[in-house]
Design an enzyme around this catalytic site. Structure first.
Site, PDB file in Angstrom:
ATOM      1  CB  SER A  37      -0.861   0.090   1.083  1.00  4.73           C
ATOM      2  OG  SER A  37      -0.053  -0.116   2.539  1.00  4.73           O
ATOM      3  CG  ASN A  95      -3.157  -3.994  13.564  1.00  4.81           C
ATOM      4  OD1 ASN A  95      -3.095  -4.160  12.018  1.00  4.81           O
ATOM      5  ND2 ASN A  95      -3.857  -5.441  13.719  1.00  4.81           N
ATOM      6  CB  THR A 135     -40.928  25.680  -6.665  1.00  2.05           C
ATOM      7  OG1 THR A 135     -42.000  25.628  -7.754  1.00  2.05           O
ATOM      8  CG2 THR A 135     -40.749  26.174  -5.484  1.00  2.05           C
ATOM      9  CG  HIS A 136     -41.968  22.005  -9.656  1.00  2.00           C
ATOM     10  ND1 HIS A 136     -42.130  19.950  -9.069  1.00  2.00           N
ATOM     11  CD2 HIS A 136     -42.585  22.796  -8.252  1.00  2.00           C
ATOM     12  CE1 HIS A 136     -43.394  20.475  -7.916  1.00  2.00           C
ATOM     13  NE2 HIS A 136     -42.950  22.157  -7.903  1.00  2.00           N
ATOM     14  CB  SER A 196     -15.785  24.915 -28.049  1.00  2.00           C
ATOM     15  OG  SER A 196     -15.835  23.958 -29.135  1.00  2.00           O
ATOM     16  CE  LYS A 242     -20.877  25.676 -26.106  1.00  2.00           C
ATOM     17  NZ  LYS A 242     -20.862  24.410 -26.237  1.00  2.00           N
ATOM     18  CG  ASN A 291     -18.613  25.322 -22.568  1.00  2.00           C
ATOM     19  OD1 ASN A 291     -19.648  25.958 -23.520  1.00  2.00           O
ATOM     20  ND2 ASN A 291     -18.028  24.315 -23.440  1.00  2.00           N
ATOM     21  CD  GLU A 304     -20.274  21.709 -17.898  1.00  2.00           C
ATOM     22  OE1 GLU A 304     -19.461  20.801 -18.872  1.00  2.00           O
ATOM     23  OE2 GLU A 304     -20.654  22.848 -19.062  1.00  2.00           O
ATOM     24  CE1 TYR A 339      -6.116  -3.483   9.245  1.00  2.00           C
ATOM     25  CE2 TYR A 339      -4.715  -4.978   9.430  1.00  2.00           C
ATOM     26  CZ  TYR A 339      -4.902  -4.256   8.981  1.00  2.00           C
ATOM     27  OH  TYR A 339      -5.035  -3.694   7.859  1.00  2.00           O
ATOM     28  CD  GLN A 364      -3.024  -2.433   2.476  1.00  2.00           C
ATOM     29  OE1 GLN A 364      -1.855  -2.457   3.834  1.00  2.00           O
ATOM     30  NE2 GLN A 364      -2.700  -2.047   1.480  1.00  2.00           N
ATOM     31  CE  LYS A 379      -4.430   3.739   5.578  1.00  2.00           C
ATOM     32  NZ  LYS A 379      -5.545   2.340   6.213  1.00  2.00           N
TER      33      LYS A 379
HETATM   34  N1  ARG Z   1      -1.381  -1.339   6.172  1.00  2.00           N
HETATM   35  C1  ARG Z   1      -1.818  -1.570   6.958  1.00  2.00           C
HETATM   36  C2  ARG Z   1      -3.269  -0.810   6.935  1.00  2.00           C
HETATM   37  O1  ARG Z   1      -3.602   0.409   6.466  1.00  2.00           O
HETATM   38  C3  ARG Z   1      -1.531  -1.533   8.351  1.00  2.00           C
HETATM   39  C4  ARG Z   1      -1.761  -2.971   9.183  1.00  2.00           C
HETATM   40  C5  ARG Z   1      -1.181  -3.450   9.204  1.00  2.00           C
HETATM   41  N2  ARG Z   1      -1.713  -5.133   9.896  1.00  2.00           N
HETATM   42  C6  ARG Z   1      -1.797  -6.221   9.350  1.00  2.00           C
HETATM   43  N3  ARG Z   1      -2.106  -6.962  10.190  1.00  2.00           N
HETATM   44  N4  ARG Z   1      -1.593  -7.066   8.313  1.00  2.00           N
HETATM   45  O2  ARG Z   1      -4.300  -1.795   6.906  1.00  2.00           O
END
Ligand code: ARG
Length: 460
Positions: free
Chosen positions: A27, A114, A159-160, A281, A287, A289, A294, A321, A326, A329
């Protein structure tokens, strides 16, 4: 294909982790954004470890110094996180080991990735709530400015998407003002749940080491700490709530964007977007825009998608967990960045719009949207509202058939519809007097808008 480095958890395995499996599970490309939060959390953790004599004072000093150097390296780009390090926590720990040797291994005492990642995520959300609040605040400032500038300008209320009644443009801008104030309130409320430390929960069950979780919470500026170590590491409800708040902000922006797009069109022609915020455009030279509006409307869809992604990721996960988490993010970062940048650009776009006052004055003075005024005029003459509505409906039908605008109907003609109508009808057939004669709380009258402005200025 085998790997060069040993992973943090490799010792119980007799075979190295498959390279493709690591590439799939890494990650780093996403969570590298959390390096500052991660280092901040580690410094607090090791400071607490030293205070509790779990690590030596000198060891903690070495670790803190190393972490600070790594932060500089990551900021300047001399250290480039590599996917083979699995995640940003490992990138930093591996680099620390390169710098200070095996004492680096003491940093993770009583900690798991974790609670580490849960801490980083909360620190990130805390700073993003700050960014969002600031961006909302800036938009509120522009809205008050617009409401002041156009307090006496009359526009159609819809309205509408049908012309309904004339209103002060200030009233319109203050409607959005109220929505964004609630968005800001929601963020403040969310902050109460975000600013809670999960650090010290370890993997999920706590630790045999004498950790002082209250102390690390305090060092990180959290208002409080977790009360249950399982809960601390295994929920992402606040991430969902954060994206939900971003979704509501984007929904408000998207509706507002839609109004700007419509109003700047030739068909409406109520509003001009200055050239600096309009696009053309590549083929049609005439044009102009409203692409920025948008895009705001379009990006709203992305944030909704993030919300649905997070709700689905969390659904059905057994405690505590799971690696699925993961995946939080990307939707989190994307929602925060999209909402902040959309708020900022939208405030600027709004500043670069002007209402076409002359055109609006002409359009609103001749329009059927004054019909409600006739009905309420009849009510003041003691006609039951339902009858007044029916009589006015007949007047409107006649006005359309004969192509005579309401203010141009003669009093004799009016009296054919109801004999209670007199010369005084014409005073309610002016858009400005119609707006101004609204008497009720929070209405569209200029006086009401001025009262709302007094309150609004206090909230900016
Ligand atoms: N990269 C992991 C996450 O964002 C960190 C935790 C990993 N923990 C594990 N037990 N593999 O969740």
């Amino acid at each position: 294909m085998t790997l060069k480095k040993e992973l943090l958890w490799q010792s119980r395995f007799s075979e190295p982790f498959d390279r493709d499996a690591l590439f799939y599970s890494s990650s780093v490309h996403v969570d590298k954004k959390l390096y500052k939060e991660d280092i901040q959390g580690s410094i607090a953790h090791v400071t607490m470890l030293a205070e509790e004599h779990i690590v030596g004072t000198d060891e903690a000093k070495q670790i803190v110094a190393g972490l600070m150097e790594i932060e500089d390296e990551l900021t300047s780009g001399t250290l480039v996180p590599h996917w083979e390090d699995e995640d940003i926590h490992t990138v930093i720990e591996n680099r620390l080991k390169e710098k200070i040797g095996s004492v680096a291994g003491k940093l993770h005492s009583g900690r798991s990735r974790n609670d580490q990642v849960a801490t980083d995520t909360r620190l990130y959300m805390r700073s993003q709530i700050g960014e969002l609040r600031e961006a909302v605040g800036e938009l509120l400032r522009v809205l008050v400015e617009k409401a002041e500038r156009y307090r006496d300008t009359i526009i159609f209320g819809y309205t509408h998407l049908q012309r309904a009644q004339p209103i002060s443009a200030g009233h319109y801008y203050l409607a959005y003002f109220n929505m964004f104030v609630r968005d800001r309130d929601r963020l403040d409320d969310l902050m109460k749940r975000v600013n809670i430390s999960p650090l010290g929960a370890a993997a999920f069950a706590g630790s045999t080491l004498p950790l002082n979780a209250r102390r690390s919470a305090e060092l990180l500026g959290f208002d409080d700490l977790f009360s249950n170590s399982i809960d601390a590491v295994s929920d992402r409800d606040i991430v969902i709530e954060f994206i939900s708040d971003c979704s509501v902000i984007m929904m408000h922006l998207s509706r507002f964007a839609e109004d700007l797009i419509l109003w700047s069109s030739y068909e409406f022609g109520y509003l001009t977007i200055s050239d600096a915020f309009a696009t053309g455009s590549s083929i049609m030279p005439q044009k102009k825009n409203a692409d920025i509006a948008e895009l705001v409307r379009g990006k709203c869809g992305r944030v909704y998608g993030n919300l649905m992604a997070m709700l689905t990721i969390m659904k059905g996960l057994p405690l505590s967990y799971n690696r699925d988490m993961q995946e939080d993010k990307q939707p989190l970062f994307d929602s925060a960045e999209t909402a902040v940048s959309s708020l900022r650009i939208f405030g600027k776009l709004l500043e670069h719009t002007t209402l076409r006052e002359e055109k609006l004055a002409k359009l609103t003075s001749e329009d059927l949207s004054l019909a409600t005024e006739i009905a309420e005029y009849l009510v003041r003459k003691q006609i039951p509202f339902r009858d007044a509505h029916r009589i006015t409906g007949k007047i409107v039908t006649w006005s359309i058939a004969e192509d005579v605008t309401l203010p141009n109907i003669s009093v004799e003609k009016f009296r054919e519809f109801s004999e209670v109508i007199g010369e005084d009808i014409y005073s309610c057939l002016k858009a400005d007097s119609s707006v101004n004669s609204k008497k009720t709380h929070g209405s569209c009258s200029f006086a009401s808008v001025e009262r709302q402005l007094v309150e609004a200025r206090k909230l900016v």
